[in-house]
Write a protein that holds these residues in place. Structure first.
Motif, short mmCIF file in Angstrom:
data_model
loop_
_atom_site.label_atom_id
_atom_site.label_comp_id
_atom_site.label_asym_id
_atom_site.label_seq_id
_atom_site.Cartn_x
_atom_site.Cartn_y
_atom_site.Cartn_z
N ASP A 108 1.07 -0.68 -0.19
CA ASP A 108 -0.28 -0.31 -0.15
C ASP A 108 0.92 1.37 -0.25
O ASP A 108 2.61 1.17 -0.09
N TYR A 109 0.37 2.22 -0.60
CA TYR A 109 0.81 3.78 0.10
C TYR A 109 1.23 3.60 1.37
O TYR A 109 0.82 3.57 2.39
N ARG A 110 2.25 4.34 1.06
CA ARG A 110 2.51 5.08 2.97
C ARG A 110 3.02 6.59 3.20
O ARG A 110 4.43 6.66 1.85
N ALA A 111 3.46 7.10 3.63
CA ALA A 111 3.93 8.45 3.96
C ALA A 111 5.65 8.08 4.11
O ALA A 111 5.85 7.06 5.04
N LEU A 112 5.73 9.07 3.96
CA LEU A 112 7.13 9.78 3.79
C LEU A 112 7.49 11.28 3.47
O LEU A 112 7.03 11.62 3.03
N PRO A 113 7.82 12.09 4.89
CA PRO A 113 8.60 12.84 4.46
C PRO A 113 9.05 13.39 3.15
O PRO A 113 10.07 12.69 2.76
N ALA A 114 8.55 14.53 3.23
CA ALA A 114 9.02 15.07 2.32
C ALA A 114 10.97 15.59 1.60
O ALA A 114 10.93 15.76 2.82
N GLY A 115 10.77 15.97 0.62
CA GLY A 115 12.61 16.00 0.92
C GLY A 115 13.23 14.76 0.46
O GLY A 115 12.57 13.81 -0.58
N SER A 116 15.03 14.97 0.68
CA SER A 116 15.45 14.04 -0.58
C SER A 116 16.07 12.61 0.06
O SER A 116 15.88 12.99 1.48
N ARG A 117 15.16 11.18 -0.42
CA ARG A 117 15.21 10.06 0.41
C ARG A 117 15.85 9.31 -0.02
O ARG A 117 15.47 8.64 -1.33
N LYS A 118 16.62 8.73 0.83
CA LYS A 118 17.93 7.47 0.22
C LYS A 118 16.88 6.24 0.24
O LYS A 118 16.64 5.93 1.05
N VAL A 119 16.52 5.23 -0.58
CA VAL A 119 15.76 4.43 -0.86
C VAL A 119 16.92 3.47 -1.03
O VAL A 119 17.11 3.52 -1.53
#
Length: 264
Positions: A108-119
């Motif tokens: 499902d879609y999950r919330a992630l803080p906006a900005g540059s994120r390393k996955v």
């Protein structure tokens, strides 16, 4: 003066009936004429309003996008599309986003803080050196699919923006090719029109807008009419958007598989 709502309704009806007229053009001449007359009726209304100047100048045919989430978050889901990779765990900035994701599975879609994120992705249960990473520029209010793609010897993370422009009363559909051993393909409605042509591995199309319907889709090697993948009973609902993914292997196991995901 024609209101925004009147103009929107007339143009959407004109567009819908033109699509249907084109669809039946060579299959059913009577149906083609029936729908073309309906198209002309509403197209004439629009033209008359413009000629007379009785139309609101700021009318926009495209529905507005959803406002950003109040908490400033982006929404991210994970798709495991690597045919020979085992279960994986997914982390964003060192925090686990999903675990034990298997081939063909979508979270499902999950919330992630906006900005540059390393996955990063790791073999399930083992957090040492990531087997693949990507830098995601996550915008507030935006939706993303991060797909695990490629063979296990060389995994990649492919980031896809799920940002459809919606048209009221219509269903949006696009196609993304994620089968590593399948050549360029077309996506077609069975027994009818080709929707997208010559789509190569890791390529994606723009959204195409269609009337709401339940359709049978098929994937064909470009330039042929031989289906290598059939995706039956795809329900396209008005005011929604969908991505059709082709995953798996043309020659080998797991075989080709179609996934239809609702976006946003």
């Amino acid at each position: 003066m024609a209101s925004k709502e009147e103009m929107r309704r007339w143009i959407e009806k004109a567009y819908r009936y033109l699509l249907l007229a084109d669809y039946y053009k060579y299959m059913d001449p009577d149906a083609h004429i029936h729908f073309y007359r309906k198209h002309f009726k509403y197209a004439r209304k629009v033209a008359k309003a413009y000629r007379s100047g009785k139309v609101m100048e700021d009318w926009q045919p495209i529905a507005q996008q959803r406002p950003p989430r109040e908490d400033g978050s982006a929404m991210v889901r994970i798709l495991h599309a690597s045919p020979d990779a085992s279960l994986v765990d997914v982390y964003a900035d060192g925090k686990r986003l999903a675990r034990n994701v298997k081939f063909g599975q979508t979270t499902d879609y999950r919330a992630l803080p906006a900005g540059s994120r390393k996955v990063d992705i790791y073999p399930a249960g083992r957090k040492g050196t990531p087997v693949a990473s990507v830098r995601l520029s996550a915008a507030a209010g935006q939706h993303y699919t991060v797909a695990v793609v490629g063979r296990k010897a060389r995994l990649e993370l492919l980031t896809v923006e799920d940002r459809p422009t919606r048209r009221r009363g219509m269903a949006g559909i696009r196609f993304i090719h994620l089968s590593p051993d399948t050549p360029r393909v077309d996506l077609a409605v069975t027994g009818a029109n080709v929707l997208f042509e010559e789509i190569g591995y890791k390529e994606r199309t723009d959204y195409l807008f269609l009337p709401s319907a339940t359709v049978n889709l098929e994937v064909r090697p470009t330039g042929t009419e031989r289906a290598v993948l059939k995706i039956p009973n795809v329900k396209l609902t008005a005011d929604a958007a969908y991505t059709v993914y082709a995953i798996g292997l043309l020659k080998g196991k797991p075989g080709l598989r179609g996934l239809v995901l609702k976006d946003g």
